[in-house]
Write a protein that holds these residues in place. Sequence first.
Motif, PDB file in Angstrom:
ATOM      1  N   PHE A 137     -22.830 -20.961   7.695  1.00  0.00           N
ATOM      2  CA  PHE A 137     -23.672 -19.784   7.528  1.00  0.00           C
ATOM      3  C   PHE A 137     -23.571 -18.869   8.746  1.00  0.00           C
ATOM      4  O   PHE A 137     -23.444 -17.654   8.636  1.00  0.00           O
ATOM      5  CB  PHE A 137     -25.131 -20.192   7.317  1.00  0.00           C
ATOM      6  N   MET A 138     -23.644 -19.469   9.927  1.00  0.00           N
ATOM      7  CA  MET A 138     -23.762 -18.718  11.169  1.00  0.00           C
ATOM      8  C   MET A 138     -22.595 -17.781  11.422  1.00  0.00           C
ATOM      9  O   MET A 138     -22.756 -16.686  11.952  1.00  0.00           O
ATOM     10  CB  MET A 138     -23.893 -19.718  12.328  1.00  0.00           C
ATOM     11  N   THR A 139     -21.409 -18.205  11.066  1.00  0.00           N
ATOM     12  CA  THR A 139     -20.209 -17.422  11.378  1.00  0.00           C
ATOM     13  C   THR A 139     -19.715 -16.606  10.189  1.00  0.00           C
ATOM     14  O   THR A 139     -18.613 -16.070  10.241  1.00  0.00           O
ATOM     15  CB  THR A 139     -19.080 -18.351  11.865  1.00  0.00           C
ATOM     16  N   ASN A 144     -23.386 -13.252  10.452  1.00  0.00           N
ATOM     17  CA  ASN A 144     -22.564 -12.905  11.610  1.00  0.00           C
ATOM     18  C   ASN A 144     -22.642 -11.426  11.975  1.00  0.00           C
ATOM     19  O   ASN A 144     -22.022 -10.996  12.947  1.00  0.00           O
ATOM     20  CB  ASN A 144     -21.103 -13.315  11.379  1.00  0.00           C
ATOM     21  N   THR A 145     -23.384 -10.636  11.207  1.00  0.00           N
ATOM     22  CA  THR A 145     -23.577  -9.229  11.568  1.00  0.00           C
ATOM     23  C   THR A 145     -24.686  -9.056  12.599  1.00  0.00           C
ATOM     24  O   THR A 145     -24.816  -7.982  13.190  1.00  0.00           O
ATOM     25  CB  THR A 145     -23.919  -8.386  10.325  1.00  0.00           C
ATOM     26  N   ALA A 146     -25.503 -10.093  12.830  1.00  0.00           N
ATOM     27  CA  ALA A 146     -26.587 -10.014  13.799  1.00  0.00           C
ATOM     28  C   ALA A 146     -26.025 -10.123  15.211  1.00  0.00           C
ATOM     29  O   ALA A 146     -25.154 -10.947  15.485  1.00  0.00           O
ATOM     30  CB  ALA A 146     -27.599 -11.132  13.550  1.00  0.00           C
ATOM     31  N   VAL A 147     -26.521  -9.288  16.128  1.00  0.00           N
ATOM     32  CA  VAL A 147     -26.070  -9.310  17.514  1.00  0.00           C
ATOM     33  C   VAL A 147     -27.282  -9.305  18.438  1.00  0.00           C
ATOM     34  O   VAL A 147     -28.404  -8.996  18.030  1.00  0.00           O
ATOM     35  CB  VAL A 147     -25.164  -8.099  17.843  1.00  0.00           C
ATOM     36  N   LYS A 148     -27.025  -9.651  19.693  1.00  0.00           N
ATOM     37  CA  LYS A 148     -28.066  -9.647  20.711  1.00  0.00           C
ATOM     38  C   LYS A 148     -27.815  -8.505  21.681  1.00  0.00           C
ATOM     39  O   LYS A 148     -26.673  -8.292  22.121  1.00  0.00           O
ATOM     40  CB  LYS A 148     -28.075 -10.979  21.461  1.00  0.00           C
ATOM     41  N   VAL A 149     -28.853  -7.738  22.011  1.00  0.00           N
ATOM     42  CA  VAL A 149     -28.752  -6.629  22.959  1.00  0.00           C
ATOM     43  C   VAL A 149     -29.255  -7.122  24.310  1.00  0.00           C
ATOM     44  O   VAL A 149     -30.266  -7.828  24.381  1.00  0.00           O
ATOM     45  CB  VAL A 149     -29.558  -5.409  22.470  1.00  0.00           C
ATOM     46  N   SER A 150     -28.580  -6.751  25.393  1.00  0.00           N
ATOM     47  CA  SER A 150     -28.866  -7.329  26.708  1.00  0.00           C
ATOM     48  C   SER A 150     -30.241  -6.980  27.255  1.00  0.00           C
ATOM     49  O   SER A 150     -30.716  -7.612  28.198  1.00  0.00           O
ATOM     50  CB  SER A 150     -27.794  -6.904  27.718  1.00  0.00           C
ATOM     51  N   THR A 151     -30.931  -5.977  26.682  1.00  0.00           N
ATOM     52  CA  THR A 151     -32.299  -5.673  27.111  1.00  0.00           C
ATOM     53  C   THR A 151     -33.324  -6.620  26.486  1.00  0.00           C
ATOM     54  O   THR A 151     -34.514  -6.510  26.768  1.00  0.00           O
ATOM     55  CB  THR A 151     -32.669  -4.226  26.755  1.00  0.00           C
ATOM     56  N   GLY A 152     -32.867  -7.541  25.614  1.00  0.00           N
ATOM     57  CA  GLY A 152     -33.768  -8.538  25.049  1.00  0.00           C
ATOM     58  C   GLY A 152     -34.055  -8.366  23.575  1.00  0.00           C
ATOM     59  O   GLY A 152     -34.866  -9.101  23.016  1.00  0.00           O
ATOM     60  N   GLY A 186     -24.129  -8.818  22.640  1.00  0.00           N
ATOM     61  CA  GLY A 186     -23.600 -10.166  22.472  1.00  0.00           C
ATOM     62  C   GLY A 186     -23.281 -10.450  21.019  1.00  0.00           C
ATOM     63  O   GLY A 186     -24.180 -10.463  20.173  1.00  0.00           O
ATOM     64  N   LEU A 187     -21.994 -10.649  20.713  1.00  0.00           N
ATOM     65  CA  LEU A 187     -21.571 -11.035  19.366  1.00  0.00           C
ATOM     66  C   LEU A 187     -21.572 -12.547  19.284  1.00  0.00           C
ATOM     67  O   LEU A 187     -21.045 -13.228  20.173  1.00  0.00           O
ATOM     68  CB  LEU A 187     -20.177 -10.489  19.046  1.00  0.00           C
ATOM     69  N   MET A 188     -22.155 -13.065  18.232  1.00  0.00           N
ATOM     70  CA  MET A 188     -22.384 -14.495  18.112  1.00  0.00           C
ATOM     71  C   MET A 188     -21.094 -15.273  17.917  1.00  0.00           C
ATOM     72  O   MET A 188     -20.226 -14.906  17.138  1.00  0.00           O
ATOM     73  CB  MET A 188     -23.346 -14.759  16.959  1.00  0.00           C
ATOM     74  N   LYS A 189     -21.007 -16.387  18.653  1.00  0.00           N
ATOM     75  CA  LYS A 189     -19.919 -17.341  18.484  1.00  0.00           C
ATOM     76  C   LYS A 189     -20.561 -18.718  18.380  1.00  0.00           C
ATOM     77  O   LYS A 189     -21.754 -18.886  18.647  1.00  0.00           O
ATOM     78  CB  LYS A 189     -18.962 -17.300  19.676  1.00  0.00           C
ATOM     79  N   THR A 190     -19.800 -19.710  17.994  1.00  0.00           N
ATOM     80  CA  THR A 190     -20.324 -21.065  17.983  1.00  0.00           C
ATOM     81  C   THR A 190     -19.531 -21.908  18.948  1.00  0.00           C
ATOM     82  O   THR A 190     -18.318 -21.766  19.080  1.00  0.00           O
ATOM     83  CB  THR A 190     -20.245 -21.701  16.582  1.00  0.00           C
ATOM     84  N   LYS A 191     -20.247 -22.792  19.640  1.00  0.00           N
ATOM     85  CA  LYS A 191     -19.634 -23.655  20.627  1.00  0.00           C
ATOM     86  C   LYS A 191     -19.781 -25.095  20.179  1.00  0.00           C
ATOM     87  O   LYS A 191     -20.887 -25.620  20.090  1.00  0.00           O
ATOM     88  CB  LYS A 191     -20.297 -23.456  21.991  1.00  0.00           C
ATOM     89  N   SER A 192     -18.686 -25.740  19.853  1.00  0.00           N
ATOM     90  CA  SER A 192     -18.735 -27.121  19.384  1.00  0.00           C
ATOM     91  C   SER A 192     -19.062 -28.049  20.527  1.00  0.00           C
ATOM     92  O   SER A 192     -18.583 -27.899  21.644  1.00  0.00           O
ATOM     93  CB  SER A 192     -17.395 -27.515  18.760  1.00  0.00           C
ATOM     94  N   ARG A 193     -19.915 -29.040  20.260  1.00  0.00           N
ATOM     95  CA  ARG A 193     -20.244 -30.033  21.275  1.00  0.00           C
ATOM     96  C   ARG A 193     -19.176 -31.111  21.372  1.00  0.00           C
ATOM     97  O   ARG A 193     -19.163 -31.906  22.286  1.00  0.00           O
ATOM     98  CB  ARG A 193     -21.578 -30.708  20.947  1.00  0.00           C
TER      99      ARG A 193
END
Length: 414
Positions: A137-139, A144-152, A186-193
């Motif tokens: 789902f996340m990617t 995956n259109t959701a992003v984070k803006v550096s001001t919070g 910030g564009l979302m990525k996934t980091k595998s453990r």
Amino acid sequence: MEHMLLLFIFFIPILGLSNGTETEQDFTWHLKKIPQIVRERTFSLDSPKFEAKPKLELNSVCGIECQRKLPVPSLSDLKNLLSYETVFENGTRTLTEVNVLGAVPDPAANTTTRRPLRKKRQIYGTDSRFSIYDKRFMTNFPFNTAVKVSTGCSGILVSPKHVLTAAHCLHNGKDYVKGSKRLRVGLMKTKSRGNGRKRKGAKRSRREISVAKEDPKAATELRQQSKGDERKQRRSGRKQGTSDGLPSFQWTRVKSTHIPKGWFKGGVSGDIALDYDYAVLELKRPHKRKYMELGISPTIKMMPGSMIHFSGFDNDRSGQLVYRFCSISDESNDLFYQYCDAEPGSTGSGIYLRLKEPNKKKWKRKIIAVYSGHQWVDINGEQQDYNVAVRITPLKYAQICFWIHGNDGNCTQG
């Protein structure tokens, strides 16, 4: 169980429409002729100070009753409100004056069923938000259109180089907020453990170093959350490495920012103009992800189940993408008033819904509003709280489309 619920939500186009009257409603994206926004003159302005503190909650906002009493803006008003400031990555600023051609009054209805007064809160009753963990789902679209803006804040991708967010994430009505001079998305990525924990003393990846530089607090919380999830997995007897990973962010610089002049001047009401609480960020480098198209906001009765959806990065669930849906409580020509559960951090998220494409059986998601956040609004002389969203009207569609394409030729219909 969560996966089954999400599948149900996203692949069943109409929820809760069971009787014959409702299923016959025309839930279709109807093409509308869009007014033209034409650039007239551009002036250089003094560089902003970038000293304002972010203001996540606005007071003395023109509320539902106030909005209903506002006069229809004249052409002169519209030209003033839809002129816009542009701030560039080097700190320079311009003001662009525009002309508006073919504008007609918005026929959107102003009233719906009213709900009783509620106490101030941003989570209403049972918390109905969903944290999205599964990489499937996340990617993928639409998450995956959701992003984070550096001001919070949060935002949503609307082109290969543009992000739609809330104006007050960048400007408090008087000055640009701290941190908006070196704005990043910030564009979302996934980091595998992986299949086990890192060896003690192992070097951090470039991605972890990047996250730590951009947002040290978020990086620390991500590491703590990762350790907590590992402990939960051991207690539940699940093998490590079964999760698809936690989201991290690929940060991209913002080349320029556009904010309508209506946000600075307070519109025709004289107060902070919540109905102009939107902005577009142009990224320095394009991305290759699927983005969400703009749509003109329909009235509540033209939405399946009156339901809206949006995803963002709520502060109380750091490092997680949070999705929610709810029904609209009330509307004015420019705003949606609703009780979608949301916390600071999700402000600026793109609100979308799913309607049928004209003359086709396919259903398509489009952005119809920008989530402005929790606000107090004046109703019959009393302060009442809502979670409020700014509707994309034909005029706002024309302006945002103009910012994205740089001309009005691609924005004649929407």
